[in-house]
Design an enzyme around this catalytic site. Structure first.
Site, PDB file in Angstrom:
ATOM      1  CE  LYS A 117      -2.769   3.055   3.020  1.00 41.33           C
ATOM      2  NZ  LYS A 117      -3.436   3.630   4.217  1.00 41.33           N
ATOM      3  CB  SER A 140      -0.533   4.755   6.516  1.00 37.97           C
ATOM      4  OG  SER A 140      -1.910   4.458   6.327  1.00 37.97           O
ATOM      5  CB  SER A 160      -4.138   6.421   7.316  1.00 36.85           C
ATOM      6  OG  SER A 160      -3.192   6.081   8.301  1.00 36.85           O
TER       7      SER A 160
END
Ligand SMILES: [Mg+2]
Ligand SMILES: [Zn+2]
Lengths: 95, 495, 482
Positions: B79, B154, B178
């Protein structure tokens, strides 16, 4: 206890955020709605309840007093938007 | 067979057995990225050439008989809020434009040490603030099951990349759901470890008392493998727990006979979509069939989780994000008149509306006159929520709930009303506040063909139990084997 | 206080002192905590607050803070934590300072001081640990700006807050000096104001003499020496007194001391209402000092300098001045006591240490612990002087050699023939020679010019290279000239 435009402006200043008029209006309404929602916590009696700032019962975490390599200055200065003579530069600060 | 259908452990085993080379496999992943990512937008940057070079090197080492790590030659995505030396770490925010991390996050260092190849960085909500990956400054990521829908967030880029077979696994981060929520919405598996299990060193902080790095993959075994690699104590993170997760993958097959599965009624209340509820209830039934005992438990403070979370997380975020001010790195507004102008304009230009909103909220709840009424109150409710779990875990070993109240929603559906968006984290936030491990695995599909996730939670540091239960369920079902349809070719170029 | 109106008021001063702790590495990262490196070379992701970096507490900084708290008579908190103090400033990389808010490591202590010959105990509200900020360098001109050097960022700081119990500039300076001595005694800080390792801000208010209510508090900053503290406070008290006498109101503000102009002036920077939004730092875990550690540290505490000064005067019969000089630094006091323990006569040892020793150490630029003269050497030398085996003059020469070469006193005396000449036959022979060579002086003396004797003695000394026993020389001379 609802949030008004002036308070939103004050908070924006504390957070160093410049808001447009439109943003100020929108945030005022949205923050008021969110604060209204989160005030449901007042339904709970928390008298005598200890706050939880950390979930793990860790205590006294330290490291030995040993020097480790620092970063190369060139790399640090290269990250900076403006640097001069080894310093990171900002507009003149007045005390 | 398309090599990109291999799961992480299958790929690793195939490489060990000589069935496929790292180069072939990595090239297949890159080809897949080239083909589908223009549609899904899961990646913000792909390290194509370097990844292939690393794959060739891994093959060479293997040919030379060098013992490789557990992930030797296997590509993994990371990420955009996890630092890797010499790479950008952008948090999908304009304010970090040009920031190149001078160091590796511990999780990345450990991935490398295990032989993994970092394939690229995945898209996310700006600073991990969002539940749909729509707040990214790098454009939206689309759900591989329906490109008109969100992948969740997210860690939407990581979940979409794994679901779309662009990479077998990816690291995500979970602050209030997330990892788990996008995993559920994309039909893959995702694990939020116990707070303190995986070092946060090198993870760009959103809310430090909640943030955890965790894996997203297409099988529970892959999650176990990855947690064994990235987990364990790290002296660079003061909140890192002692000890290391060991034998997780080895313990997966012990079954769940006698395991007590708690079902909290509060998680099946109003707001949870009927199809989601039916899928989750059916999966609990399936676990009973596998020998688990199903018991009712109560988590009475669940209705207060979202409120508590949005105070604690935004308060910490308002402080964590103060450093993005245009002085040392990243964006600086052009021609600042003076210092206040530099600060205010840099932050006004560099931060998106959701981030600003949360900074404002967090600043407000910490400010003089409101600190006790909001922030301190939330910390006390957090204590009550932890107690809820302690009591519930006196009666059961894992708790089963939906991961998200609904399947993937349409792009733009919830962006106008932040509170509605916040409520999409309603099922995942409790585990974050309590610091306990939680996992999401595919447990069904809606009539519209969208995946549904089952969330399991366990006591702190009992990832072993959690993974074993999830694995038993996964092995008894084949939701995780379903593959999203190939997308129609996108207009425009690649990444 | 030269202004007459000031006499009608009483000053109420509280000091907030920050000292750098003398650790190898910074408080939350492994960068060197040293002073004087080129700008931005002692920096890393942690002290630069780069995205993703995390602080880990330096064990030595924690120990030093606890030790200082104990030395200052504080209670050690059973549970302490670190908090974030949030404000934007370019020398603060994260735009928050890791500090301590409601649960400082140490609280409720005190420090005994001596001012105007009187002893008073000044209360210490709290002692806490925090990180220092960077350094701003201002450049002139339109194209200029301010440069930031982050080397100092993250150097461990101890904040020591006194109660508002200081009654004037003299007491404030005495408190600072005593604090400096005390902290140097336990070796936790150099407390060097010039290098910025001790910094002091003051809260100053005045009230009519005898009044109980406190006046409006003004914060005074930018005092860079003990002298500056004394002058700035005197000026500020006078300024406030004059203002009140003229019916003005004192503004609650922060003022900077301008050393050259000799005045305090309000800070120019926008004085925004501070709202630091303190909250527990989630990146650092609480500190719960172990009882065993606290007891270990408590047991290691040295005698405080002021108490030691008293004991030196009482026990060794030293003049107050000697006692003060010898106890100014712990090492000097330790050295003196080691000399006495080795058999040196206290006053003789004091004279040697305060005179020759401190002078030579200063010249050599070394601390006493690096001196080559062992306490036993001092004892030996003072014994030789007391026994009349070495003259006072020769003793200085012997000591210089001991200091330079690290050899024993007797050895030097023997090797360089510096033993006092007390052989009467030999001395009579020398005196005879001197008188023969200086008949005029002998005649002058006999004619009643007493001064002539001094000249003759000087000649004898010269002839014996200073070794002649002065008492014996006098006796022989008087007989010869009688
Ligand atoms: Mg301070
Ligand atoms: Zn550092």
């Amino acid at each position: 206890m609802t949030i008004g435009r002036d308070e939103v402006e004050h908070v924006a200043r504390l957070a160093r955020l410049r808001l447009t008029d439109e943003e100020r209006e929108r945030f005022t309404a949205q923050l008021a709605a969110i604060l209204d929602y989160v005030r449901k916590l007042n339904e709970i009696d928390t008298a005598g309840v200890e706050p939880t700032a950390h979930v793990l019962p860790l205590r006294n975490v330290t490291r030995p007093d040993e020097v480790r390599p620092s970063l190369e200055r060139e790399g640090v200065l290269r990250l900076a938007p403006r640097a001069d003579d080894g310093f990171i530069m900002v507009p003149r600060v007045i005390e | 067979m398309d090599p990109t259908d291999l799961t992480l452990h299958e790929a690793a085993e195939a490489m060990r057995g000589g069935g496929i080379s790292s180069r072939e496999y990595t090239a297949a992943c890159l080809e897949r990225v080239r083909r589908v990512d223009p549609v899904f937008g899961a990646f913000v940057e792909v390290y194509g050439e370097e990844a292939l070079e690393a794959a060739v090197a891994a093959d060479r080492r293997r040919a030379a008989g060098e013992p490789g790590g557990a992930l030797a030659g296997v590509p993994v995505a990371v990420k955009d809020n996890i630092c890797a030396a010499g790479r950008r770490a952008g948090c999908a925010s304009k304010i970090l434009d040009g920031f190149v991390a001078p160091y590796d996050a511990t999780a990345v260092e450990r991935l490398r040490a295990a032989g993994a190849i970092i394939l690229g960085r995945t898209n996310m909500d700006e600073f991990a603030m969002g539940s749909s990956t729509e707040t990214s400054s790098r454009g939206v990521t689309r759900n591989p099951w329906d490109p008109e829908r969100v992948p969740g967030g997210s860690s939407g880029g990581s979940a979409a990349a794994v679901a779309a077979r662009e990479v077998p696994a990816a690291l995500g981060t979970d602050t209030g759901g997330s990892i788990r929520q996008p995993a559920a919405l994309c039909g893959v598996a995702g694990l939020k470890p116990t707070y303190g299990r995986v070092s946060r060193f090198g993870l760009v902080a959103f809310a430090s008392s909640l943030d955890q790095i965790g894996p997203i993959a297409r099988s529970v075994r892959d999650l176990a493998l990855l947690l064994e690699v990235i987990g364990g104590h790290d002296g660079r993170d003061s909140t890192s727990a002692e000890g290391s997760p060991r034998g997780l993958a080895g313990g997966l097959d012990r079954g769940i006979e006698g395991l007590r599965v708690g079902v909290p009624e509060e998680f099946f209340a109003a707001g949870v979509d009927g199809e989601v509820r039916a899928s989750v209830e059916a999966s609990v039934g399936r676990m009973r069939d596998l020998g688990a005992a199903v018991v009712g438990v109560r988590l009475p403070h669940t209705p207060y989780a979202v409120a508590t979370y949005y105070i604690v997380a935004t308060a910490e975020a308002s402080s964590n994000l103060a450093r993005y001010d245009g002085v040392q790195y990243g964006l600086r507004a052009a021609d600042p008149r003076d210092l206040p102008d530099l600060y205010e304009r840099t932050r006004a230009e560099g931060l998106g509306p959701e981030v600003k909103r949360r900074i404002m909220l967090g600043t407000y709840v910490l400010s003089a006159g409101y600190h006790d009424a909001y922030y301190l109150k939330a910390l006390k409710v957090r204590t009550l929520m932890r107690r809820d779990f302690e009591e519930a875990f006196g009666r059961c070993d894992v708790i089963a709930t939906p991961t998200a109240p609904t399947a993937a929603f349409a792009l733009g559906e919830k962006t106008a009303d932040p509170l509605t968006m916040y409520l999409s984290d309603i099922c995942t936030i409790s585990a974050s506040l309590a610091g306990i491990p939680a996992i999401s695995v595919p447990c069904g599909f809606t009539a519209a063909g969208l995946p549904v996730g089952l969330q399991l939670m366990a006591r702190p540091f009992e990832e072993g139990t959690l993974l074993r239960a999830a694995h038993a369920y996964e092995q008894a079902t084949d939701w995780h084997r379903r593959r999203p349809p190939d997308p129609a070719p996108a207009r425009g170029g690649g990444v | 206080m030269s202004d007459p109106s000031a006499a009608a008021y009483e000053a109420v001063i509280g000091l907030e002192v920050h000292v750098h702790l003398k650790t190898r590495s910074k408080v939350f990262c492994g960068c060197p905590a040293s002073f004087g490196a080129p700008p931005n070379t002692n920096v890393c992701p942690v002290c630069l607050g780069l995205p993703g970096s995390l602080p880990v507490l330096n064990e030595a900084a924690l120990r030093s803070a606890l030790l200082a708290g104990l030395m200052l008579g504080c209670r050690i908190a059973p549970f302490s934590k670190f908090d974030r103090k949030n404000y934007f400033y370019p020398d603060l990389p994260k735009n928050y300072q890791i500090s301590q808010y409601d649960l400082p490591l140490c609280a409720g202590g005190g420090l005994e001081i001596e001012a105007d010959g009187r002893r008073r105990r000044i209360g210490i509200t709290r002692v806490h640990l925090e990180e220092d900020a960077g350094r701003l360098v201002h450049t002139e001109g339109g194209a200029g700006g301010s440069g930031v050097d982050f080397n100092r960022t993250g150097v461990p700081l101890l904040e020591i807050v006194s109660e508002p119990e200081l009654r004037g500039p003299e007491e404030a300076v005495a408190y600072l000096k005593e604090l400096r001595r005390t902290l140097r005694y336990i070796g936790v800080s150099d407390c060097d104001m010039e290098k910025g390792s001790l910094r002091c801000d003051a809260n100053v208010s005045i009230r009519p003499r005898g009044a109980a209510a406190l006046g409006v508090k003004v914060e005074v900053k930018n005092m860079n020496s003990f002298r500056a503290v004394g002058k700035a406070l005197a000026h500020e008290i006078e300024r406030q007194a004059r203002a009140l006498a003229e019916g003005e109101r004192i503004a609650r503000e922060t003022r900077l001391w301008e050393a050259e102009a000799g005045v305090t002036r309000p800070m120019r920077g926008k004085e925004e209402a501070h709202d630091y939004r303190y909250f527990p730092d989630p990146d650092l875990v609480p500190v719960v000092p172990a009882a065993a550690l606290v007891e270990e540290l408590r047991a290691s505490l040295p005698e405080p300098p002021l108490r030691r000064r008293d004991r030196f005067a009482d026990r060794y019969g030293l003049p107050a001045y000697d006692a003060e000089v010898l106890t100014a630094e712990r090492e000097t006091a330790d050295y003196f006591e080691a000399c006495v323990a080795a058999g040196a006569e206290p006053k003789a040892a004091s004279n040697l240490i305060m005179g020759e020793m401190l002078r030579l150490l200063k010249e050599a630029g070394i601390p006493i612990r690096e001196a080559k003269v062992a306490p036993a050497g001092i004892a030996e030398l003072t014994r030789l002087v007391a026994a009349g085996e070495v003259s006072g003059t020769a003793a200085k020469e012997v000591f210089a050699e001991m200091f330079a070469a690290g050899r024993g006193a007797e050895e030097i005396v023997r090797a360089r023939g510096l033993a006092q000449l007390s052989d009467e036959g030999e001395l009579e022979r020398v005196v005879g020679e001197v008188l023969r060579a200086n008949p005029q002086s002998a005649a002058d003396y006999r004619a009643g010019k007493a001064k002539a004797l001094g000249f003759i003695v000087g000649r004898v000394m010269k002839a014996t290279k200073g070794r002649a026993n002065p008492g014996l020389v006098n006796k022989i001379l008087k007989k010869a000239l009688g």
